[in-house]
Design a protein around this motif. Structure first.
Motif, PDB file in Angstrom:
ATOM      1  N   SER A 148       0.834  -1.209   0.000  1.00 58.99           N
ATOM      2  CA  SER A 148       0.000   0.000   0.000  1.00 58.99           C
ATOM      3  C   SER A 148       0.867   1.256   0.000  1.00 58.99           C
ATOM      4  O   SER A 148       0.599   2.213  -0.729  1.00 58.99           O
ATOM      5  CB  SER A 148      -0.912   0.022   1.220  1.00 58.99           C
ATOM      6  N   LYS A 149       1.902   1.248   0.822  1.00 59.23           N
ATOM      7  CA  LYS A 149       2.784   2.402   0.933  1.00 59.23           C
ATOM      8  C   LYS A 149       3.550   2.655  -0.373  1.00 59.23           C
ATOM      9  O   LYS A 149       3.832   3.799  -0.718  1.00 59.23           O
ATOM     10  CB  LYS A 149       3.772   2.177   2.085  1.00 59.23           C
ATOM     11  N   ASN A 150       3.870   1.591  -1.113  1.00 62.65           N
ATOM     12  CA  ASN A 150       4.671   1.712  -2.334  1.00 62.65           C
ATOM     13  C   ASN A 150       3.836   1.605  -3.606  1.00 62.65           C
ATOM     14  O   ASN A 150       4.397   1.461  -4.698  1.00 62.65           O
ATOM     15  CB  ASN A 150       5.772   0.654  -2.349  1.00 62.65           C
ATOM     16  N   PHE A 151       2.516   1.688  -3.477  1.00 64.85           N
ATOM     17  CA  PHE A 151       1.635   1.543  -4.639  1.00 64.85           C
ATOM     18  C   PHE A 151       1.968   2.550  -5.738  1.00 64.85           C
ATOM     19  O   PHE A 151       2.118   2.200  -6.902  1.00 64.85           O
ATOM     20  CB  PHE A 151       0.168   1.688  -4.213  1.00 64.85           C
ATOM     21  N   GLN A 152       2.106   3.810  -5.353  1.00 66.98           N
ATOM     22  CA  GLN A 152       2.378   4.876  -6.329  1.00 66.98           C
ATOM     23  C   GLN A 152       3.720   4.639  -7.035  1.00 66.98           C
ATOM     24  O   GLN A 152       3.825   4.791  -8.242  1.00 66.98           O
ATOM     25  CB  GLN A 152       2.387   6.234  -5.612  1.00 66.98           C
ATOM     26  N   TYR A 156       4.222   4.030 -11.086  1.00 67.91           N
ATOM     27  CA  TYR A 156       5.115   4.802 -11.959  1.00 67.91           C
ATOM     28  C   TYR A 156       6.163   3.900 -12.616  1.00 67.91           C
ATOM     29  O   TYR A 156       6.505   4.083 -13.775  1.00 67.91           O
ATOM     30  CB  TYR A 156       5.808   5.927 -11.183  1.00 67.91           C
ATOM     31  N   TYR A 157       6.670   2.938 -11.852  1.00 70.86           N
ATOM     32  CA  TYR A 157       7.645   1.997 -12.404  1.00 70.86           C
ATOM     33  C   TYR A 157       7.027   1.219 -13.573  1.00 70.86           C
ATOM     34  O   TYR A 157       7.639   1.102 -14.638  1.00 70.86           O
ATOM     35  CB  TYR A 157       8.129   1.023 -11.319  1.00 70.86           C
ATOM     36  N   ASN A 158       5.833   0.682 -13.369  1.00 74.64           N
ATOM     37  CA  ASN A 158       5.167  -0.087 -14.435  1.00 74.64           C
ATOM     38  C   ASN A 158       4.910   0.773 -15.667  1.00 74.64           C
ATOM     39  O   ASN A 158       5.113   0.324 -16.794  1.00 74.64           O
ATOM     40  CB  ASN A 158       3.862  -0.694 -13.927  1.00 74.64           C
ATOM     41  N   ARG A 159       4.480   2.009 -15.457  1.00 71.83           N
ATOM     42  CA  ARG A 159       4.241   2.913 -16.581  1.00 71.83           C
ATOM     43  C   ARG A 159       5.530   3.134 -17.372  1.00 71.83           C
ATOM     44  O   ARG A 159       5.554   3.003 -18.595  1.00 71.83           O
ATOM     45  CB  ARG A 159       3.694   4.239 -16.076  1.00 71.83           C
ATOM     46  N   ASP A 160       6.609   3.444 -16.664  1.00 70.09           N
ATOM     47  CA  ASP A 160       7.889   3.676 -17.330  1.00 70.09           C
ATOM     48  C   ASP A 160       8.427   2.408 -17.988  1.00 70.09           C
ATOM     49  O   ASP A 160       9.027   2.462 -19.059  1.00 70.09           O
ATOM     50  CB  ASP A 160       8.915   4.229 -16.337  1.00 70.09           C
ATOM     51  N   TRP A 161       8.209   1.263 -17.345  1.00 70.14           N
ATOM     52  CA  TRP A 161       8.664  -0.015 -17.893  1.00 70.14           C
ATOM     53  C   TRP A 161       7.978  -0.283 -19.236  1.00 70.14           C
ATOM     54  O   TRP A 161       8.633  -0.670 -20.211  1.00 70.14           O
ATOM     55  CB  TRP A 161       8.373  -1.120 -16.877  1.00 70.14           C
ATOM     56  N   TYR A 162       6.670  -0.057 -19.293  1.00 71.34           N
ATOM     57  CA  TYR A 162       5.953  -0.266 -20.561  1.00 71.34           C
ATOM     58  C   TYR A 162       6.414   0.725 -21.629  1.00 71.34           C
ATOM     59  O   TYR A 162       6.589   0.356 -22.785  1.00 71.34           O
ATOM     60  CB  TYR A 162       4.444  -0.170 -20.350  1.00 71.34           C
ATOM     61  N   LYS A 163       6.617   1.969 -21.259  1.00 71.73           N
ATOM     62  CA  LYS A 163       7.100   2.963 -22.223  1.00 71.73           C
ATOM     63  C   LYS A 163       8.443   2.534 -22.803  1.00 71.73           C
ATOM     64  O   LYS A 163       8.657   2.596 -24.018  1.00 71.73           O
ATOM     65  CB  LYS A 163       7.269   4.339 -21.555  1.00 71.73           C
ATOM     66  N   ARG A 164       9.340   2.121 -21.938  1.00 70.96           N
ATOM     67  CA  ARG A 164      10.667   1.699 -22.390  1.00 70.96           C
ATOM     68  C   ARG A 164      10.578   0.456 -23.280  1.00 70.96           C
ATOM     69  O   ARG A 164      11.267   0.374 -24.303  1.00 70.96           O
ATOM     70  CB  ARG A 164      11.575   1.419 -21.190  1.00 70.96           C
ATOM     71  N   ASN A 165       9.749  -0.496 -22.895  1.00 71.83           N
ATOM     72  CA  ASN A 165       9.628  -1.714 -23.701  1.00 71.83           C
ATOM     73  C   ASN A 165       8.996  -1.443 -25.059  1.00 71.83           C
ATOM     74  O   ASN A 165       9.400  -2.044 -26.057  1.00 71.83           O
ATOM     75  CB  ASN A 165       8.844  -2.789 -22.948  1.00 71.83           C
ATOM     76  N   PHE A 166       8.029  -0.551 -25.126  1.00 75.24           N
ATOM     77  CA  PHE A 166       7.453  -0.192 -26.419  1.00 75.24           C
ATOM     78  C   PHE A 166       8.482   0.509 -27.287  1.00 75.24           C
ATOM     79  O   PHE A 166       8.572   0.256 -28.486  1.00 75.24           O
ATOM     80  CB  PHE A 166       6.199   0.671 -26.250  1.00 75.24           C
TER      81      PHE A 166
END
Length: 193
Positions: A148-152, A156-166
């Motif tokens: 819960s504390k690290n949700f944000q 953001y990590y997942n968003r950036d990970w997908y951007k980088r992979n695309f």
């Protein structure tokens, strides 16, 4: 992978790079680390001298990710170089994120266990000398709180990970088209000669 002998660890990786076959360079090692982040435990394995492929090493001590030594072809095009550098940057970014995340997780987990044992009036060791632990239900409280504390941060990590992979996938497609185009041009040259 090459096994490093004691006493030669500092000399072997540079020698592997120095004697790599012509056109079979490995990408440079990661840069200096920041002091406020988890230390890099990236293995210093060295692929065989004549290797002309990417090599995946043993898991990193801190991030648990496997580092990749990228092969640099002799006639690497600017587009291929851009793709390789993007892959290297992504690997380093991913490595650093998970090393820091795992370090934070371990510290907070230890603090949680110590505080719970203290509130119960128990010590860090049992009477038999083993390390005292909490049951699964008590640890579930910690895991839920940590997530819960690290949700944000994870979002953001997942968003950036997908951007980088695309972006990597896009450049891989461009490189593949460039290679096909170059082969077609070579065939036309041979036919015209």
């Amino acid at each position: 992978m090459v096994v490093l002998r004691a006493g030669k660890k500092t000399f072997l990786p540079p020698l592997c790079r120095a004697f790599a076959c012509r056109g079979c360079q490995l990408a440079p090692e990661r840069g200096a680390e920041r002091r406020d982040t988890a230390p890099s435990g990236v293995s210093r394995f060295c692929p065989p001298r004549k290797s002309c492929h990417d090599w995946i090493g043993p898991p990193d001590k801190y991030s648990n990710l496997r580092p990749v030594h990228f092969y640099i072809p002799e006639n690497e095009s600017p587009l291929e170089q851009k793709l390789r550098k993007l892959r290297q940057e992504t690997q380093e970014w991913n490595q650093q994120f998970w090393a820091n995340q795992n370090l934070t997780f371990s510290k907070e987990k230890e603090e949680f266990i110590h505080s719970r044992l203290k509130t119960k009036g128990l010590g860090l060791r049992t009477e038999s000398g083993q390390k005292a632990t909490l049951n699964a239900e008590e640890m579930a409280d910690f895991y839920k709180e940590f997530l819960s504390k690290n949700f944000q941060k994870h979002m953001y990590y997942n968003r950036d990970w997908y951007k980088r992979n695309f972006a990597i996938t896009f450049f891989m497609g461009k490189v593949a088209l460039e290679r096909i185009w170059n082969k077609l041009k070579q065939k036309q040259k041979k036919r015209s000669n």
